[in-house]
Design a protein around this motif. Structure first.
Motif, PDB file in Angstrom:
ATOM      1  N   HIS A  81       0.838  -1.208   0.000  1.00 59.82           N
ATOM      2  CA  HIS A  81       0.000   0.000   0.000  1.00 59.82           C
ATOM      3  C   HIS A  81       0.870   1.255   0.000  1.00 59.82           C
ATOM      4  CE1 HIS A  81      -4.082  -1.498   0.216  1.00 59.82           C
ATOM      5  NE2 HIS A  81      -3.793  -2.293   1.241  1.00 59.82           N
ATOM      6  N   ALA A  82       1.913   1.247   0.830  1.00 61.01           N
ATOM      7  CA  ALA A  82       2.820   2.399   0.876  1.00 61.01           C
ATOM      8  C   ALA A  82       3.582   2.547  -0.434  1.00 61.01           C
ATOM      9  CB  ALA A  82       3.788   2.242   2.046  1.00 61.01           C
ATOM     10  N   ALA A  83       4.120   1.442  -0.951  1.00 58.82           N
ATOM     11  CA  ALA A  83       4.897   1.505  -2.198  1.00 58.82           C
ATOM     12  C   ALA A  83       4.058   2.017  -3.352  1.00 58.82           C
ATOM     13  CB  ALA A  83       5.453   0.116  -2.516  1.00 58.82           C
ATOM     14  N   ASP A  84       2.790   1.630  -3.400  1.00 61.73           N
ATOM     15  CA  ASP A  84       1.907   2.101  -4.472  1.00 61.73           C
ATOM     16  C   ASP A  84       1.727   3.613  -4.450  1.00 61.73           C
ATOM     17  OD1 ASP A  84       1.566  -0.480  -5.366  1.00 61.73           O
ATOM     18  OD2 ASP A  84      -0.370  -0.781  -4.376  1.00 61.73           O
ATOM     19  N   ARG A  85       1.957   4.216  -3.289  1.00 62.13           N
ATOM     20  CA  ARG A  85       1.830   5.668  -3.161  1.00 62.13           C
ATOM     21  C   ARG A  85       3.188   6.353  -3.113  1.00 62.13           C
ATOM     22  NH1 ARG A  85      -3.052   6.443   1.188  1.00 62.13           N
ATOM     23  NH2 ARG A  85      -2.422   8.621   0.929  1.00 62.13           N
ATOM     24  N   GLY A  86       4.233   5.612  -3.425  1.00 65.73           N
ATOM     25  CA  GLY A  86       5.571   6.193  -3.466  1.00 65.73           C
ATOM     26  C   GLY A  86       6.161   6.480  -2.100  1.00 65.73           C
ATOM     27  N   ILE A  87       5.675   5.800  -1.068  1.00 62.26           N
ATOM     28  CA  ILE A  87       6.145   6.029   0.302  1.00 62.26           C
ATOM     29  C   ILE A  87       7.043   4.870   0.715  1.00 62.26           C
ATOM     30  CG2 ILE A  87       5.450   6.343   2.712  1.00 62.26           C
ATOM     31  CD1 ILE A  87       2.722   7.326   1.605  1.00 62.26           C
ATOM     32  N   PRO A  88       8.294   5.124   1.092  1.00 71.24           N
ATOM     33  CA  PRO A  88       9.181   4.023   1.502  1.00 71.24           C
ATOM     34  C   PRO A  88       8.711   3.379   2.802  1.00 71.24           C
ATOM     35  CG  PRO A  88      10.224   6.151   1.897  1.00 71.24           C
ATOM     36  CD  PRO A  88       8.970   6.439   1.141  1.00 71.24           C
ATOM     37  N   ALA A  89       8.700   2.060   2.809  1.00 69.47           N
ATOM     38  CA  ALA A  89       8.311   1.306   3.997  1.00 69.47           C
ATOM     39  C   ALA A  89       9.512   0.546   4.535  1.00 69.47           C
ATOM     40  CB  ALA A  89       7.177   0.339   3.683  1.00 69.47           C
ATOM     41  N   LEU A  90       9.643   0.515   5.854  1.00 69.37           N
ATOM     42  CA  LEU A  90      10.679  -0.261   6.534  1.00 69.37           C
ATOM     43  C   LEU A  90       9.975  -1.338   7.341  1.00 69.37           C
ATOM     44  CD1 LEU A  90      11.613   2.919   6.413  1.00 69.37           C
ATOM     45  CD2 LEU A  90      13.546   2.078   7.726  1.00 69.37           C
TER      46      LEU A  90
ATOM     47  N   ASP B 181       9.542 -10.992  12.041  1.00 66.18           N
ATOM     48  CA  ASP B 181      10.151 -12.266  12.403  1.00 66.18           C
ATOM     49  C   ASP B 181       9.383 -13.384  11.714  1.00 66.18           C
ATOM     50  OD1 ASP B 181      11.716 -14.174  13.612  1.00 66.18           O
ATOM     51  OD2 ASP B 181      11.156 -13.677  15.669  1.00 66.18           O
ATOM     52  N   GLY B 182      10.019 -14.539  11.586  1.00 67.79           N
ATOM     53  CA  GLY B 182       9.356 -15.730  11.107  1.00 67.79           C
ATOM     54  C   GLY B 182       8.755 -15.593   9.717  1.00 67.79           C
ATOM     55  N   GLU B 183       7.548 -16.119   9.559  1.00 70.41           N
ATOM     56  CA  GLU B 183       6.889 -16.120   8.258  1.00 70.41           C
ATOM     57  C   GLU B 183       6.559 -14.704   7.785  1.00 70.41           C
ATOM     58  OE1 GLU B 183       5.694 -18.187   4.887  1.00 70.41           O
ATOM     59  OE2 GLU B 183       6.811 -18.844   6.659  1.00 70.41           O
ATOM     60  N   ALA B 184       6.249 -13.802   8.728  1.00 68.85           N
ATOM     61  CA  ALA B 184       5.988 -12.413   8.351  1.00 68.85           C
ATOM     62  C   ALA B 184       7.221 -11.780   7.721  1.00 68.85           C
ATOM     63  CB  ALA B 184       5.547 -11.612   9.574  1.00 68.85           C
ATOM     64  N   LEU B 185       8.399 -12.100   8.253  1.00 70.28           N
ATOM     65  CA  LEU B 185       9.647 -11.607   7.672  1.00 70.28           C
ATOM     66  C   LEU B 185       9.881 -12.240   6.304  1.00 70.28           C
ATOM     67  CD1 LEU B 185      12.451 -10.235   7.718  1.00 70.28           C
ATOM     68  CD2 LEU B 185      13.260 -12.188   9.065  1.00 70.28           C
ATOM     69  N   ARG B 186       9.654 -13.535   6.218  1.00 67.84           N
ATOM     70  CA  ARG B 186       9.908 -14.245   4.967  1.00 67.84           C
ATOM     71  C   ARG B 186       9.052 -13.692   3.825  1.00 67.84           C
ATOM     72  NH1 ARG B 186      12.476 -19.210   4.220  1.00 67.84           N
ATOM     73  NH2 ARG B 186      11.982 -20.253   2.267  1.00 67.84           N
ATOM     74  N   ARG B 187       7.828 -13.272   4.145  1.00 65.43           N
ATOM     75  CA  ARG B 187       6.903 -12.799   3.117  1.00 65.43           C
ATOM     76  C   ARG B 187       6.962 -11.288   2.887  1.00 65.43           C
ATOM     77  NH1 ARG B 187       1.313 -16.210   3.236  1.00 65.43           N
ATOM     78  NH2 ARG B 187       2.168 -18.244   3.832  1.00 65.43           N
ATOM     79  N   ALA B 188       7.660 -10.572   3.752  1.00 64.64           N
ATOM     80  CA  ALA B 188       7.621  -9.113   3.707  1.00 64.64           C
ATOM     81  C   ALA B 188       8.128  -8.541   2.388  1.00 64.64           C
ATOM     82  CB  ALA B 188       8.419  -8.534   4.871  1.00 64.64           C
ATOM     83  N   SER B 189       9.120  -9.180   1.789  1.00 67.87           N
ATOM     84  CA  SER B 189       9.739  -8.629   0.585  1.00 67.87           C
ATOM     85  C   SER B 189       8.764  -8.496  -0.571  1.00 67.87           C
ATOM     86  CB  SER B 189      10.922  -9.505   0.151  1.00 67.87           C
ATOM     87  OG  SER B 189      11.936  -9.495   1.133  1.00 67.87           O
ATOM     88  N   ALA B 190       7.706  -9.301  -0.575  1.00 68.19           N
ATOM     89  CA  ALA B 190       6.726  -9.230  -1.658  1.00 68.19           C
ATOM     90  C   ALA B 190       6.023  -7.881  -1.707  1.00 68.19           C
ATOM     91  CB  ALA B 190       5.699 -10.349  -1.508  1.00 68.19           C
ATOM     92  N   GLY B 191       6.045  -7.145  -0.605  1.00 70.40           N
ATOM     93  CA  GLY B 191       5.417  -5.827  -0.572  1.00 70.40           C
ATOM     94  C   GLY B 191       6.295  -4.698  -1.067  1.00 70.40           C
ATOM     95  N   ARG B 192       7.490  -5.031  -1.571  1.00 72.94           N
ATOM     96  CA  ARG B 192       8.440  -4.064  -2.126  1.00 72.94           C
ATOM     97  C   ARG B 192       8.848  -2.988  -1.101  1.00 72.94           C
ATOM     98  NH1 ARG B 192       5.235  -1.384  -5.733  1.00 72.94           N
ATOM     99  NH2 ARG B 192       3.434  -2.532  -4.932  1.00 72.94           N
ATOM    100  N   PRO B 193       9.206  -3.398   0.115  1.00 76.76           N
ATOM    101  CA  PRO B 193       9.641  -2.400   1.097  1.00 76.76           C
ATOM    102  C   PRO B 193      10.990  -1.796   0.723  1.00 76.76           C
ATOM    103  CG  PRO B 193      10.039  -4.602   1.921  1.00 76.76           C
ATOM    104  CD  PRO B 193       9.284  -4.772   0.642  1.00 76.76           C
ATOM    105  N   ALA B 194      11.238  -0.584   1.214  1.00 74.80           N
ATOM    106  CA  ALA B 194      12.525   0.068   0.981  1.00 74.80           C
ATOM    107  C   ALA B 194      13.629  -0.628   1.758  1.00 74.80           C
ATOM    108  CB  ALA B 194      12.444   1.541   1.375  1.00 74.80           C
ATOM    109  N   ILE B 195      13.311  -1.081   2.974  1.00 75.00           N
ATOM    110  CA  ILE B 195      14.293  -1.764   3.826  1.00 75.00           C
ATOM    111  C   ILE B 195      13.584  -2.848   4.622  1.00 75.00           C
ATOM    112  CG2 ILE B 195      15.936  -1.539   5.739  1.00 75.00           C
ATOM    113  CD1 ILE B 195      16.351   1.361   4.987  1.00 75.00           C
TER     114      ILE B 195
END
Length: 302
Positions: free
Chosen positions: A152-161, A165-179
């Motif tokens: 949601h943030a990336a779609d609006r040009g807002i960097p997300a950090l 942990d765990g599965e949430a960490l493993r899947r986080a990259s799919a949201g195109r976070p800045a960090i």
């Protein structure tokens, strides 16, 4: 403004005891109660350093009300979505032999409550320079929810950090976070069957969509795998104290670096020094400015 997300907000209780007797009576010498959760701690550090913040997340029951009252008393702007279940309490017992943490699971969240949170989150992103999404997921929240928020943030040009942990960490990259910011133990839990080192694991997360991965190495500093190259920051010495909240101060430094457009070496030096400065304080969400100044100028980034 930097928006922080704390879905599993907590009332943090810290006991300081010189010597803990696990089979006897302990007299607490110092007691702190305050609103907590990783995103709240990040917001405290950012606000102390002069940044406008907005704390978002979920809060419910008597504990949730105590969290909101403390945020108000701390002059931390907040917009927490109400839920039916009671928010959690965490306990840190710190003494001469170290710090033990006791973290409750947290509330059970319904689908309808998550939909309400998403509506509020969309409004909170208006005017945001960055968003920090961190901490554990309460029960009922899907493992890919952080990826959803980051997207949601990336779609609006807002960097997300993202600090998860765990599965949430493993899947986080799919949201195109800045960090994405794991530590070594969190990396191991996210990739339990992989024999890869942290640099290779960070590379996999970048291939999955994260723009950069910064791995906290504790007293050994940090490793950053970015589009501009791989960086290593080394600490000059070990800071003694309470490590609770050090990672949150670290993330606050990364968020500041993103918002202020710092080059990676300066950004990493700031983040590492803030993490060390948090260790020197008795409770999470605070930094010791003397420690920060002493450590910051001695951190080597290569």
């Amino acid at each position: 403004m930097i928006v922080t997300v704390t879905l599993n907000a907590a009332l943090d209780v810290t006991y300081r005891i010189d010597q803990v007797h696990w089979n006897g009576v302990n007299r607490v010498q110092d007691l702190h109660r305050r609103a907590g959760g990783k995103g709240v701690n990040v917001a405290r550090v950012l606000a102390a350093l002069g940044h406008d913040v907005l704390v978002t997340g979920l809060a419910g029951g008597p504990t949730g009300r105590a969290v909101e009252l403390d945020l108000t008393a701390s002059a931390l702007p907040h917009s927490l979505t109400p839920i039916g279940d009671d928010s959690r309490t965490t306990l840190a017992v710190t003494g001469s032999s170290g710090t033990a943490l006791f973290n409750e699971l947290g509330p059970r969240v319904t689908r309808e409550e998550l939909v309400r949170f998403l509506d509020g989150f969309a409004g909170a992103l208006t005017g945001a320079a960055a968003v920090v999404i961190s901490g554990s997921l309460p029960r009922g929240v899907p493992a890919d929810f952080y990826a959803t928020l980051a997207a949601h943030a990336a779609d609006r040009g807002i960097p997300a950090l993202v600090d998860a942990d765990g599965e949430a960490l493993r899947r986080a990259s799919a949201g195109r976070p800045a960090i994405v910011k794991p530590n070594l133990e969190e990396l191991a839990r996210a990739f339990p069957a992989d024999a890869l080192g942290p640099e290779s694991q960070a590379g996999l997360m970048r291939k999955a969509g994260a723009a950069a991965v910064v791995v906290s190495l504790g007293h050994d500093g940090l490793l950053a795998v970015t589009a501009e190259g791989t960086w290593r920051a080394r600490m000059p010495y070990r800071v003694a104290g309470n490590p609770t909240g050090a990672g949150d101060a670290f993330v606050a430094g990364l968020a500041m670096g993103v918002v202020e457009g710092m080059p990676w070496p300066e950004r990493l030096r700031l983040a590492a020094a803030l993490g060390a400065a948090a260790v020197a304080m008795p409770v999470a969400g605070e930094i010791d400015h003397g420690t920060f100044q002493a450590v910051h100028r001695q951190i080597n980034v290569s």
